[in-house]
Write a protein that holds these residues in place. Structure first.
Motif, mmCIF file in Angstrom:
data_model
loop_
_atom_site.group_PDB
_atom_site.id
_atom_site.type_symbol
_atom_site.label_atom_id
_atom_site.label_comp_id
_atom_site.label_asym_id
_atom_site.label_seq_id
_atom_site.Cartn_x
_atom_site.Cartn_y
_atom_site.Cartn_z
ATOM 1 N N THR A 125 0.696 -1.252 0.109
ATOM 2 C CA THR A 125 0.150 -0.024 0.118
ATOM 3 C C THR A 125 0.876 1.472 -0.041
ATOM 4 N N GLY A 126 2.170 0.893 0.132
ATOM 5 C CA GLY A 126 2.914 2.309 0.194
ATOM 6 C C GLY A 126 3.331 2.581 1.500
ATOM 7 N N ALA A 155 16.901 -1.003 13.593
ATOM 8 C CA ALA A 155 15.557 -1.286 12.980
ATOM 9 C C ALA A 155 14.417 -0.607 13.750
ATOM 10 N N THR A 156 13.624 0.205 12.816
ATOM 11 C CA THR A 156 12.209 0.567 13.248
ATOM 12 C C THR A 156 11.194 -0.002 12.535
ATOM 13 N N LEU A 157 10.482 -0.795 13.399
ATOM 14 C CA LEU A 157 9.416 -1.685 12.677
ATOM 15 C C LEU A 157 8.101 -1.050 12.861
ATOM 16 N N PHE A 158 7.243 -1.183 11.848
ATOM 17 C CA PHE A 158 5.871 -0.389 11.881
ATOM 18 C C PHE A 158 5.015 -1.452 11.906
ATOM 19 N N ASP A 159 3.850 -1.427 12.875
ATOM 20 C CA ASP A 159 2.788 -2.309 12.821
ATOM 21 C C ASP A 159 1.666 -1.623 11.774
ATOM 22 N N SER A 160 0.405 -2.278 12.024
ATOM 23 C CA SER A 160 -0.700 -1.850 10.763
ATOM 24 C C SER A 160 -1.140 -0.617 11.302
ATOM 25 N N ASP A 202 9.465 -11.389 10.545
ATOM 26 C CA ASP A 202 8.940 -11.447 9.033
ATOM 27 C C ASP A 202 8.249 -10.139 8.957
ATOM 28 N N GLY A 203 8.573 -9.177 8.067
ATOM 29 C CA GLY A 203 8.001 -7.875 8.010
ATOM 30 C C GLY A 203 6.741 -7.960 7.105
ATOM 31 N N ILE A 204 6.503 -8.998 6.611
ATOM 32 C CA ILE A 204 4.988 -9.211 5.805
ATOM 33 C C ILE A 204 3.970 -9.396 6.878
#
Length: 192
Positions: free
Chosen positions: A61-62, A89-94, A140-142
């Motif tokens: 989705t960008g 690392a900075t990980l982003f959730d939904s 798992d980033g997906i």
């Protein structure tokens, strides 16, 4: 007659020199050779080596999925693998909340968005105030799922829980600790 003899001799010598030259060119090991490229050796060659780098991966989705900064990045395009030193690392959730992860070394697969952090790996949930420590952390980033099959410590001072395996789902803010789970939960103190 003597002149005819010299002409035949010169032609004969010229033919011999050309033939010998052709044979030498054909036998020369430095000449052009038909050799296939070793695909496995080529797959190990880095395509990019960057100092003080930042890499950002975006989802379908960008939206930003994860961002990683490192003092040294080595990318191998044939395998889509990126090796990093001292990654942050900075990980982003939904919901676009940020989760922070650090380690001594790391590997990022840019095709599958799989991140592996090794050596004093940490995962922090700044909004919730907890910290997770382990030696090997997979992400798992997906699916936004982090896990470790190594000894894990989950802390939210003054609480502490140890376990042999850990799973974290960022979108659900859910943690599961399994195998040899032990914890310290001091009683709550009342303020007067």
């Amino acid at each position: 007659m003597v002149m005819r003899f010299w002409v035949k001799k010169r032609i004969w010598i010229t033919i011999m020199v050309l033939a010998l030259g052709g044979v030498l060119v054909w036998l020369d090991p430095r000449g052009p050779q038909d050799q296939s490229i070793d695909a496995e050796a080529r797959a190990q060659e880095p395509g990019h080596v960057l100092e003080n780098a930042e890499i950002t991966l975006f989802g379908d989705t960008g939206a930003i999925q994860q961002s990683l900064t490192t003092p040294r990045l080595v990318h191998t395009p044939q395998t889509a693998m990126t090796d990093v030193l001292s990654p942050r690392a900075t990980l982003f959730d939904s919901e676009e909340r940020q989760w922070l992860a650090t380690a001594e070394t790391g590997t990022l697969n840019t095709d599958t968005q799989a991140l592996t952090l090794a050596g004093s790996a940490q995962l922090l949930a700044p909004d919730e105030g907890w910290q997770l420590n382990t030696e090997l952390l997979h992400y798992d980033g997906i699916t936004r799922h982090a896990w470790s099959d190594a000894e894990t410590i989950l802390q939210q001072p003054p609480q502490r829980i140890d376990a042999s395996r850990m799973d974290v789902w960022l979108d659900d803010s859910q943690i599961r600790l399994t195998n040899n789970v032990r914890g310290i939960h001091p009683p709550a103190t009342r303020s007067q």
